[in-house]
Scaffold this motif. Structure first.
Motif, PDB file in Angstrom:
ATOM      1  N   SER A 183       0.830  -1.210   0.000  1.00  0.00           N
ATOM      2  CA  SER A 183       0.000   0.000   0.000  1.00  0.00           C
ATOM      3  C   SER A 183       0.864   1.259   0.000  1.00  0.00           C
ATOM      4  O   SER A 183       0.613   2.203  -0.759  1.00  0.00           O
ATOM      5  CB  SER A 183      -0.924  -0.006   1.227  1.00  0.00           C
ATOM      6  OG  SER A 183      -1.566   1.234   1.389  1.00  0.00           O
ATOM      7  N   LEU A 184       1.905   1.276   0.827  1.00  0.00           N
ATOM      8  CA  LEU A 184       2.820   2.418   0.870  1.00  0.00           C
ATOM      9  C   LEU A 184       3.557   2.558  -0.456  1.00  0.00           C
ATOM     10  O   LEU A 184       3.751   3.677  -0.958  1.00  0.00           O
ATOM     11  CB  LEU A 184       3.801   2.227   2.019  1.00  0.00           C
ATOM     12  CG  LEU A 184       4.845   3.321   2.235  1.00  0.00           C
ATOM     13  CD1 LEU A 184       4.194   4.647   2.552  1.00  0.00           C
ATOM     14  CD2 LEU A 184       5.807   2.911   3.359  1.00  0.00           C
ATOM     15  N   ARG A 185       3.969   1.454  -1.020  1.00  0.00           N
ATOM     16  CA  ARG A 185       4.667   1.456  -2.310  1.00  0.00           C
ATOM     17  C   ARG A 185       3.790   2.080  -3.398  1.00  0.00           C
ATOM     18  O   ARG A 185       4.263   2.916  -4.180  1.00  0.00           O
ATOM     19  CB  ARG A 185       5.056   0.026  -2.679  1.00  0.00           C
ATOM     20  CG  ARG A 185       5.644  -0.164  -4.063  1.00  0.00           C
ATOM     21  CD  ARG A 185       5.967  -1.641  -4.308  1.00  0.00           C
ATOM     22  NE  ARG A 185       6.253  -1.883  -5.705  1.00  0.00           N
ATOM     23  CZ  ARG A 185       5.324  -2.095  -6.639  1.00  0.00           C
ATOM     24  NH1 ARG A 185       4.036  -2.119  -6.314  1.00  0.00           N
ATOM     25  NH2 ARG A 185       5.679  -2.305  -7.895  1.00  0.00           N
ATOM     26  N   ARG A 186       2.515   1.699  -3.441  1.00  0.00           N
ATOM     27  CA  ARG A 186       1.610   2.274  -4.452  1.00  0.00           C
ATOM     28  C   ARG A 186       1.450   3.775  -4.248  1.00  0.00           C
ATOM     29  O   ARG A 186       1.451   4.551  -5.213  1.00  0.00           O
ATOM     30  CB  ARG A 186       0.243   1.585  -4.395  1.00  0.00           C
ATOM     31  CG  ARG A 186       0.233   0.166  -4.944  1.00  0.00           C
ATOM     32  CD  ARG A 186      -1.189  -0.293  -5.240  1.00  0.00           C
ATOM     33  NE  ARG A 186      -2.050  -0.183  -4.057  1.00  0.00           N
ATOM     34  CZ  ARG A 186      -2.275  -1.161  -3.193  1.00  0.00           C
ATOM     35  NH1 ARG A 186      -1.669  -2.329  -3.357  1.00  0.00           N
ATOM     36  NH2 ARG A 186      -3.075  -0.985  -2.163  1.00  0.00           N
ATOM     37  N   ASP A 187       1.292   4.195  -2.994  1.00  0.00           N
ATOM     38  CA  ASP A 187       1.148   5.626  -2.723  1.00  0.00           C
ATOM     39  C   ASP A 187       2.405   6.375  -3.148  1.00  0.00           C
ATOM     40  O   ASP A 187       2.320   7.460  -3.745  1.00  0.00           O
ATOM     41  CB  ASP A 187       0.883   5.857  -1.230  1.00  0.00           C
ATOM     42  CG  ASP A 187      -0.511   5.426  -0.804  1.00  0.00           C
ATOM     43  OD1 ASP A 187      -1.344   5.129  -1.690  1.00  0.00           O
ATOM     44  OD2 ASP A 187      -0.769   5.392   0.421  1.00  0.00           O
ATOM     45  N   TRP A 188       3.583   5.807  -2.833  1.00  0.00           N
ATOM     46  CA  TRP A 188       4.836   6.457  -3.204  1.00  0.00           C
ATOM     47  C   TRP A 188       4.946   6.580  -4.718  1.00  0.00           C
ATOM     48  O   TRP A 188       5.336   7.637  -5.242  1.00  0.00           O
ATOM     49  CB  TRP A 188       6.005   5.654  -2.628  1.00  0.00           C
ATOM     50  CG  TRP A 188       7.350   6.297  -2.784  1.00  0.00           C
ATOM     51  CD1 TRP A 188       8.002   7.076  -1.872  1.00  0.00           C
ATOM     52  CD2 TRP A 188       8.207   6.222  -3.927  1.00  0.00           C
ATOM     53  NE1 TRP A 188       9.216   7.483  -2.378  1.00  0.00           N
ATOM     54  CE2 TRP A 188       9.362   6.974  -3.636  1.00  0.00           C
ATOM     55  CE3 TRP A 188       8.119   5.590  -5.170  1.00  0.00           C
ATOM     56  CZ2 TRP A 188      10.409   7.102  -4.540  1.00  0.00           C
ATOM     57  CZ3 TRP A 188       9.160   5.719  -6.074  1.00  0.00           C
ATOM     58  CH2 TRP A 188      10.283   6.471  -5.755  1.00  0.00           C
ATOM     59  N   LEU A 189       4.599   5.517  -5.427  1.00  0.00           N
ATOM     60  CA  LEU A 189       4.701   5.546  -6.890  1.00  0.00           C
ATOM     61  C   LEU A 189       3.781   6.594  -7.513  1.00  0.00           C
ATOM     62  O   LEU A 189       4.077   7.121  -8.589  1.00  0.00           O
ATOM     63  CB  LEU A 189       4.395   4.161  -7.468  1.00  0.00           C
ATOM     64  CG  LEU A 189       5.528   3.131  -7.322  1.00  0.00           C
ATOM     65  CD1 LEU A 189       5.023   1.735  -7.673  1.00  0.00           C
ATOM     66  CD2 LEU A 189       6.726   3.506  -8.195  1.00  0.00           C
ATOM     67  N   ASP A 190       2.682   6.924  -6.853  1.00  0.00           N
ATOM     68  CA  ASP A 190       1.798   7.979  -7.359  1.00  0.00           C
ATOM     69  C   ASP A 190       2.512   9.326  -7.437  1.00  0.00           C
ATOM     70  O   ASP A 190       2.090  10.207  -8.201  1.00  0.00           O
ATOM     71  CB  ASP A 190       0.557   8.123  -6.461  1.00  0.00           C
ATOM     72  CG  ASP A 190      -0.461   7.010  -6.668  1.00  0.00           C
ATOM     73  OD1 ASP A 190      -0.379   6.312  -7.706  1.00  0.00           O
ATOM     74  OD2 ASP A 190      -1.325   6.833  -5.796  1.00  0.00           O
TER      75      ASP A 190
END
Length: 244
Positions: A183-190
């Motif tokens: 979840s954190l990875r997806r937010d960071w990639l945004d």
């Protein structure tokens, strides 16, 4: 919003991370925040000097990490996203981006610096996550373009309010990191700066060029090299091609 952890405040200190390490060295690493109005020896990544004028934020989260090194490796991404959350709170129109792994920038101008250090082992592993955020002042002679929250928001922000928002955001992002990285990875990639673009990564004394494809499950950078092969980089300094 404000911190749920105890906050220890200093008018001036060598650096909040150094104080955190002193406390951890004496076994005092229960969840806490260390805040300084100014620092005489502020530090950034790779032992760079971090300019510390009064009016900006200098704070370190000190805590034990029961999840061990796998969770500790997520903390730089959690801290970066907490800065993003803070920027979006006070300057919602700012085009905020994160340059791997945790440089938060707006139009290639740096607004924060993050230094995560660890010590101990096993059940006594501790993390000191230091963050500097430019609020009132843009430091000079820092080697790259910089900006501040006051400039981005067009306001003279109340420092205590900004600190409260950042502390609350960090505690929430740390909880997210502890639940798992995806979840954190997806937010960071945004907010990833340069994703899908050619970048140059300094690894030691060498430079590697390739297209920034993705973030690995451990936070490493995945590059597609000119010959079509893949290179996974776990430590390095990223630059966008043709930009700072």
């Amino acid at each position: 919003m404000s911190a749920s952890w105890p906050v220890y405040r200093f008018e001036e200190i060598d650096s909040t991370n150094t104080e955190a390490k002193r406390r951890a060295g004496s076994g005092q690493f229960d969840e806490q925040w260390i805040v300084a109005a100014s620092q005489s020896s502020g530090r950034g990544r790779q032992d760079r000097v971090w300019s510390s004028p009064v009016g900006n934020i200098f704070t370190t989260a000190l805590f034990a990490e029961p999840g061990g090194i796998p969770v500790a490796l997520r903390v730089p991404f959690a801290a970066a996203m907490a800065v993003v959350d803070t920027v979006r709170t006070f300057a919602p129109d700012a085009p905020v981006k994160v340059k791997w792994p945790n440089d938060v920038r707006i139009a290639q101008q740096k607004v924060s610096g993050i230094l995560v250090e660890t010590g101990g082992a096993g059940g006594d592993l501790w993390v000191a996550a230091g963050t500097g955020i430019n609020v009132a002042y843009v430091p000079e002679n820092v080697g790259q373009a910089a900006t501040s929250l006051n400039l981005l928001s067009g306001q003279n922000l109340e420092l205590s309010q900004v600190i409260g928002v950042y502390h609350s955001a960090f505690e929430a992002r740390l909880a997210q990191a502890r639940r798992g990285f995806e979840s954190l990875r997806r937010d960071w990639l945004d907010y990833a700066e340069g994703r899908g673009q050619e970048v140059s990564v300094r690894v030691g004394e060498a430079f590697v060029r390739g297209v920034f494809e993705d973030l690995e499950l451990d936070g490493a950078l995945r590059l597609r090299l000119p010959d079509g092969s893949t290179r996974i980089i776990r430590a390095g300094e990223v630059s966008l091609i043709g930009q700072a």
